[in-house]
Enzyme design. Structure first.
Site, PDB file in Angstrom:
ATOM      1  N   LYS A 171      -7.350 -17.197  -2.057  1.00  0.00           N
ATOM      2  CA  LYS A 171      -5.867 -16.970  -1.634  1.00  0.00           C
ATOM      3  C   LYS A 171      -5.154 -18.221  -1.461  1.00  0.00           C
ATOM      4  O   LYS A 171      -4.099 -18.340  -2.037  1.00  0.00           O
ATOM      5  CB  LYS A 171      -5.820 -16.081  -0.411  1.00  0.00           C
ATOM      6  CG  LYS A 171      -6.159 -14.787  -0.558  1.00  0.00           C
ATOM      7  CD  LYS A 171      -5.800 -13.996   0.766  1.00  0.00           C
ATOM      8  CE  LYS A 171      -6.131 -12.539   0.587  1.00  0.00           C
ATOM      9  NZ  LYS A 171      -6.130 -11.743   1.839  1.00  0.00           N
ATOM     10  N   PHE A 190       7.740  -4.211   9.820  1.00  0.00           N
ATOM     11  CA  PHE A 190       7.729  -2.549   9.176  1.00  0.00           C
ATOM     12  C   PHE A 190       8.070  -2.687   7.843  1.00  0.00           C
ATOM     13  O   PHE A 190       8.415  -1.566   6.851  1.00  0.00           O
ATOM     14  CB  PHE A 190       9.133  -2.096   9.751  1.00  0.00           C
ATOM     15  CG  PHE A 190       9.050  -2.165  11.174  1.00  0.00           C
ATOM     16  CD1 PHE A 190       8.286  -0.854  11.799  1.00  0.00           C
ATOM     17  CD2 PHE A 190       9.568  -2.989  12.078  1.00  0.00           C
ATOM     18  CE1 PHE A 190       8.050  -0.604  13.271  1.00  0.00           C
ATOM     19  CE2 PHE A 190       9.545  -2.658  13.612  1.00  0.00           C
ATOM     20  CZ  PHE A 190       8.696  -1.760  14.095  1.00  0.00           C
ATOM     21  N   ARG A 200       7.295  -2.422   3.737  1.00  0.00           N
ATOM     22  CA  ARG A 200       6.519  -1.685   2.855  1.00  0.00           C
ATOM     23  C   ARG A 200       6.015  -2.553   1.781  1.00  0.00           C
ATOM     24  O   ARG A 200       6.873  -3.356   1.263  1.00  0.00           O
ATOM     25  CB  ARG A 200       7.189  -0.549   2.435  1.00  0.00           C
ATOM     26  CG  ARG A 200       7.646   0.457   3.314  1.00  0.00           C
ATOM     27  CD  ARG A 200       8.697   1.441   2.732  1.00  0.00           C
ATOM     28  NE  ARG A 200       9.834   0.827   2.168  1.00  0.00           N
ATOM     29  CZ  ARG A 200      11.000   1.224   1.803  1.00  0.00           C
ATOM     30  NH1 ARG A 200      11.018   2.588   1.472  1.00  0.00           N
ATOM     31  NH2 ARG A 200      11.966   0.407   1.556  1.00  0.00           N
ATOM     32  N   ASN A 227       4.778   4.692  11.993  1.00  0.00           N
ATOM     33  CA  ASN A 227       3.800   4.784  10.985  1.00  0.00           C
ATOM     34  C   ASN A 227       3.373   6.263  11.081  1.00  0.00           C
ATOM     35  O   ASN A 227       3.266   6.783  10.158  1.00  0.00           O
ATOM     36  CB  ASN A 227       2.765   3.858  10.749  1.00  0.00           C
ATOM     37  CG  ASN A 227       3.155   2.662  10.018  1.00  0.00           C
ATOM     38  OD1 ASN A 227       4.317   2.437   9.533  1.00  0.00           O
ATOM     39  ND2 ASN A 227       2.151   1.667   9.564  1.00  0.00           N
ATOM     40  N   LEU A 231       9.685  13.079   2.894  1.00  0.00           N
ATOM     41  CA  LEU A 231       9.313  14.399   2.756  1.00  0.00           C
ATOM     42  C   LEU A 231       9.036  14.924   1.295  1.00  0.00           C
ATOM     43  O   LEU A 231       9.193  15.839   1.001  1.00  0.00           O
ATOM     44  CB  LEU A 231      10.572  15.402   3.380  1.00  0.00           C
ATOM     45  CG  LEU A 231      10.688  15.382   4.688  1.00  0.00           C
ATOM     46  CD1 LEU A 231      12.107  15.992   5.133  1.00  0.00           C
ATOM     47  CD2 LEU A 231       9.704  15.884   5.712  1.00  0.00           C
ATOM     48  N   ALA A 286       6.426  15.912  -1.235  1.00  0.00           N
ATOM     49  CA  ALA A 286       4.990  16.336  -1.141  1.00  0.00           C
ATOM     50  C   ALA A 286       4.334  15.594  -2.384  1.00  0.00           C
ATOM     51  O   ALA A 286       4.815  15.240  -3.495  1.00  0.00           O
ATOM     52  CB  ALA A 286       4.950  17.946  -1.411  1.00  0.00           C
ATOM     53  N   CYS A 338      -2.239   1.271   5.769  1.00  0.00           N
ATOM     54  CA  CYS A 338      -1.599   1.385   6.839  1.00  0.00           C
ATOM     55  C   CYS A 338      -1.618   2.955   7.416  1.00  0.00           C
ATOM     56  O   CYS A 338      -2.008   2.971   8.576  1.00  0.00           O
ATOM     57  CB  CYS A 338      -0.080   0.866   6.814  1.00  0.00           C
ATOM     58  SG  CYS A 338      -0.012  -0.758   6.363  1.00  0.00           S
ATOM     59  N   LYS A 351       0.560   3.402  -4.149  1.00  0.00           N
ATOM     60  CA  LYS A 351       1.931   3.758  -4.406  1.00  0.00           C
ATOM     61  C   LYS A 351       2.343   2.703  -5.475  1.00  0.00           C
ATOM     62  O   LYS A 351       1.776   1.779  -5.745  1.00  0.00           O
ATOM     63  CB  LYS A 351       2.668   3.678  -3.107  1.00  0.00           C
ATOM     64  CG  LYS A 351       2.739   2.202  -2.608  1.00  0.00           C
ATOM     65  CD  LYS A 351       3.550   2.168  -1.287  1.00  0.00           C
ATOM     66  CE  LYS A 351       4.492   1.145  -1.447  1.00  0.00           C
ATOM     67  NZ  LYS A 351       5.504   1.016  -0.328  1.00  0.00           N
TER      68      LYS A 351
HETATM   69  C1  UGA Z   1       4.048   1.704   5.730  1.00  0.00           C
HETATM   70  C2  UGA Z   1       5.416   1.900   6.130  1.00  0.00           C
HETATM   71  O1  UGA Z   1       6.245   2.435   5.415  1.00  0.00           O
HETATM   72  C3  UGA Z   1       5.946   0.647   6.680  1.00  0.00           C
HETATM   73  O2  UGA Z   1       7.245   0.620   7.400  1.00  0.00           O
HETATM   74  C4  UGA Z   1       4.895  -0.515   7.117  1.00  0.00           C
HETATM   75  O3  UGA Z   1       5.319  -1.468   7.769  1.00  0.00           O
HETATM   76  C5  UGA Z   1       3.719  -0.329   6.674  1.00  0.00           C
HETATM   77  O4  UGA Z   1       3.061   1.042   6.294  1.00  0.00           O
HETATM   78  C6  UGA Z   1       2.828  -1.159   7.472  1.00  0.00           C
HETATM   79  O5  UGA Z   1       2.309  -0.794   8.638  1.00  0.00           O
HETATM   80  O6  UGA Z   1       2.415  -2.296   7.025  1.00  0.00           O
HETATM   81  P1  UGA Z   1       3.096   1.228   3.135  1.00  0.00           P
HETATM   82  O7  UGA Z   1       2.061   1.751   3.505  1.00  0.00           O
HETATM   83  O8  UGA Z   1       3.385  -0.028   2.260  1.00  0.00           O
HETATM   84  O9  UGA Z   1       4.233   1.018   4.250  1.00  0.00           O
HETATM   85  O10 UGA Z   1       3.633   2.295   2.122  1.00  0.00           O
HETATM   86  P2  UGA Z   1       4.855   3.637   2.182  1.00  0.00           P
HETATM   87  O11 UGA Z   1       6.053   3.345   1.317  1.00  0.00           O
HETATM   88  O12 UGA Z   1       5.191   3.864   3.420  1.00  0.00           O
HETATM   89  O13 UGA Z   1       4.032   4.640   1.654  1.00  0.00           O
HETATM   90  C7  UGA Z   1       2.561   5.215   2.057  1.00  0.00           C
HETATM   91  C8  UGA Z   1       2.022   6.176   1.228  1.00  0.00           C
HETATM   92  O14 UGA Z   1       2.662   7.569   1.434  1.00  0.00           O
HETATM   93  C9  UGA Z   1       1.859   6.028  -0.192  1.00  0.00           C
HETATM   94  O15 UGA Z   1       0.609   6.362  -0.675  1.00  0.00           O
HETATM   95  C10 UGA Z   1       3.028   6.874  -0.737  1.00  0.00           C
HETATM   96  O16 UGA Z   1       2.817   7.271  -2.152  1.00  0.00           O
HETATM   97  C11 UGA Z   1       2.826   8.051   0.388  1.00  0.00           C
HETATM   98  N1  UGA Z   1       4.045   8.850   0.456  1.00  0.00           N
HETATM   99  C12 UGA Z   1       5.599   8.179   0.856  1.00  0.00           C
HETATM  100  C13 UGA Z   1       4.225  10.078  -0.027  1.00  0.00           C
HETATM  101  O17 UGA Z   1       3.084  10.567  -0.202  1.00  0.00           O
HETATM  102  N2  UGA Z   1       5.532  10.847   0.193  1.00  0.00           N
HETATM  103  C14 UGA Z   1       6.539  10.295   0.704  1.00  0.00           C
HETATM  104  O18 UGA Z   1       7.617  10.995   0.811  1.00  0.00           O
HETATM  105  C15 UGA Z   1       6.666   9.103   1.122  1.00  0.00           C
END
Ligand code: UGA
Length: 506
Positions: A94, A209, A211, A284, A326, A328, A336, A396
């Site tokens: 890294k 916070f 993503r 989270n 929301l 699905a 996380c 994601k």
């Molecule tokens: C998440 C939080 O959203 C951030 O705010 C936080 O800082 C971060 O964790 C952390 O703790 O470091 P992240 O894990 O990067 O961020 O990803 P998200 O965009 O939140 O998505 C998480 C998962 O939920 C993904 O697999 C995504 O595909 C899924 N998801 C998200 C759904 O299945 N449905 C949704 O409506 C939204």
């Protein structure tokens, strides 16, 4: 409740220190001036500090420990403000990548910021605590907190970093915790540091916070800045620095080549260490809860011919509820949500508090990949010998991260059921290799992956999956496990469309 006054002598020493106001002045000055004056190859920060003796030089340097998503993004943003920032990581690979001006992983916009930091000598990647800690007045800890077998977070890296920091500290430090840690950890760290070092130490919990996939834009336009600590001035300094990232968003976005939305300035929340720690996991957990709730309703929609997207559009238009998270699908993954939900359950258990609501959310999430596979079996009759293309292995869109990736779980379940699985992801092939079962073929393009398939599964919300030519496949069925695609487009291409809790629209 107001935040608690300083209790520990280390914090009190820090509060009464003259150095405090100098850090504050410097932090403000650094944050205000450096994008303008930042072209100087020595970083400006150091040269202004050079005019002061010894300790003052230390006050303007930040060391970020851990070069993961949070650490690298934070370090890169600080350097965009012109703050001299050491990025320490024990992983030489890294460090080498950062030295080459690249982020150690794919994250949109971050390479540009890292390159800016390296080119201007603000960013100093190193594997050496000896090199980086003695210069620093602010240390930001952003090391990984993996999951123990019982679901509790494994804090070994937090404490090993703390030891290395304490061994190498030569003066007062503001220690900023950005790793996600269970409530109560900050107090334990303060006590541990006092055992390890006699130097003044002020602990600030500043949860992150951002993503993955949108780390840069989330960080320059955050909704809020949360700081928890005993020392008001330390919290003020840290808030000032993070506020300045947001005030300078246009210049930083320009360096990163990322768009900004001109969102309102972040709200700053000043609280106790414990409240800040709990804020992070609660945020989270609540988002994970929303996703699992949507997936529960989706299962019911599947059995009743309702459409979960229609339901959630209407339900989410209520301002008290909101539409976000929301959607699905195959459930949440990543480094996380799965870990933080289990961490919250484990914190609750340790404090004899029931957290059944989160246990239910976690169990529901764990059921989603096999729910998708069972529904595929219902459609195809038999999974054995069927050729199935999986589109999406990252947990994601916008990232190469495959931790707890539902797409990989689905691919492995299908392979174990005897299907012939071909898979494609725009970014995550190298990362996916270790987790994919033997026999799963990784193809160079989505078009190749779907060409000879019997069925296609969309498992990550990559926007480019909308642009695939779905007429160029032998598949008769597309299972949209992210509810990403327009069903009528799929039907027009001669495939049957199935989603999670979705009714076919024609
Ligand atoms: C998440 C939080 O959203 C951030 O705010 C936080 O800082 C971060 O964790 C952390 O703790 O470091 P992240 O894990 O990067 O961020 O990803 P998200 O965009 O939140 O998505 C998480 C998962 O939920 C993904 O697999 C995504 O595909 C899924 N998801 C998200 C759904 O299945 N449905 C949704 O409506 C939204």
């Amino acid at each position: 409740m107001p935040s608690q006054p300083s209790r520990l002598s280390a914090s009190s020493d820090f509060s009464s220190s003259n150095a405090r106001s100098r850090i504050e002045d410097t932090a403000k000055g650094v944050a205000q001036d450096k994008i303008v004056t930042g072209a100087k190859s020595n970083g400006g920060v150091i040269s202004s500090a050079d005019e002061q003796a010894g300790v003052a030089r230390r006050l303007v340097v930040v060391t970020v420990v851990g070069s993961g998503y949070v650490g690298t993004t934070t370090a890169a943003l600080l350097t965009a403000l012109g703050i001299k920032t050491y990025a320490v990581d024990i992983d030489e690979a890294k460090v080498d990548k950062l030295k080459d001006g690249k982020a150690p992983f794919y994250e949109v916009g971050l390479d540009n910021l890292v390159a800016y930091g390296i080119d201007n000598n603000y960013l100093v990647p190193t594997s050496s605590y000896e090199e980086s800690i003695p210069h620093a007045s602010i240390v930001i800890s952003a090391v990984g907190t993996p999951e123990n077998a019982d679901g509790s977070p494994d804090l070994r890296y937090v404490y090993s970093a703390l030891e290395s920091i304490a061994q190498n500290a030569t003066g007062p430090l503001i220690y900023v915790q950005k790793s996600t840690v269970p409530v109560g950890t900050g107090r334990a760290i303060i006590a541990k540091y006092a055992e390890l070092s006699d130097k003044p130490f002020s602990y600030v919990s500043a949860p992150e916070f951002l993503r993955e996939g949108t780390a840069v834009v989330d960080s320059i336009e955050p909704d809020r800045i949360v700081v928890g600590g005993d020392d008001a001035d330390s919290k003020h300094i840290i808030t000032t620095i993070f506020r300045d990232i947001s005030s300078r968003r246009a210049e930083i976005a320009d360096i990163a080549d990322q768009p900004i939305q001109n969102l309102p300035e972040p709200i700053a929340f000043n609280m106790s260490i414990e409240s800040a720690e709990l804020t992070k996991v609660t945020a989270n957990a609540f988002l994970a809860l929303k996703i699992s709730f949507a997936n529960s309703i989706a299962k019911l929609a599947d059995s009743t011919n309702a459409d979960v997207a229609e339901v959630m559009d209407a339900v989410g238009s209520d301002k008290r509820i909101g539409r976000a998270f929301l959607n699905a699908g195959r459930g949440y993954g990543g480094g996380c949500f799965p870990k933080d939900v289990k961490g919250l359950i484990s914190s609750a258990k340790a404090n004899n508090v029931a957290m059944d609501i989160m246990t239910a959310a976690s169990n529901l999430n764990d059921s989603m990949p096999s729910y998708i596979v069972d529904r595929l079996k219902d459609e195809l009759g038999e999974l054995e010998t069927k050729k199935i293309a999986i589109l999406g292995l990252a947990f994601k869109a916008g990232t190469s991260d495959v931790r707890k990736s539902p797409g990989i779980k689905i691919a492995n379940l299908l392979q174990q059921a005897g299907s012939k699985v071909s898979a494609y992801d725009p970014q995550a092939h190298n990362e996916a290799l270790a987790d994919l079962d033997e026999g799963i073929a990784l193809l160079d393009s989505a078009q190749l992956a779907i060409k000879n398939a019997d069925a296609i599964v969309v498992a990550t919300e990559w926007p480019e999956f909308k642009d695939i030519d779905y007429s160029q496949t032998t598949a008769k069925l597309l299972f949209d496990a992210m509810n990403l695609l327009d069903s009528s487009m799929i039907v027009r291409n001669g495939l049957e469309y199935r989603g999670v809790g979705r009714r076919l629209k024609l």
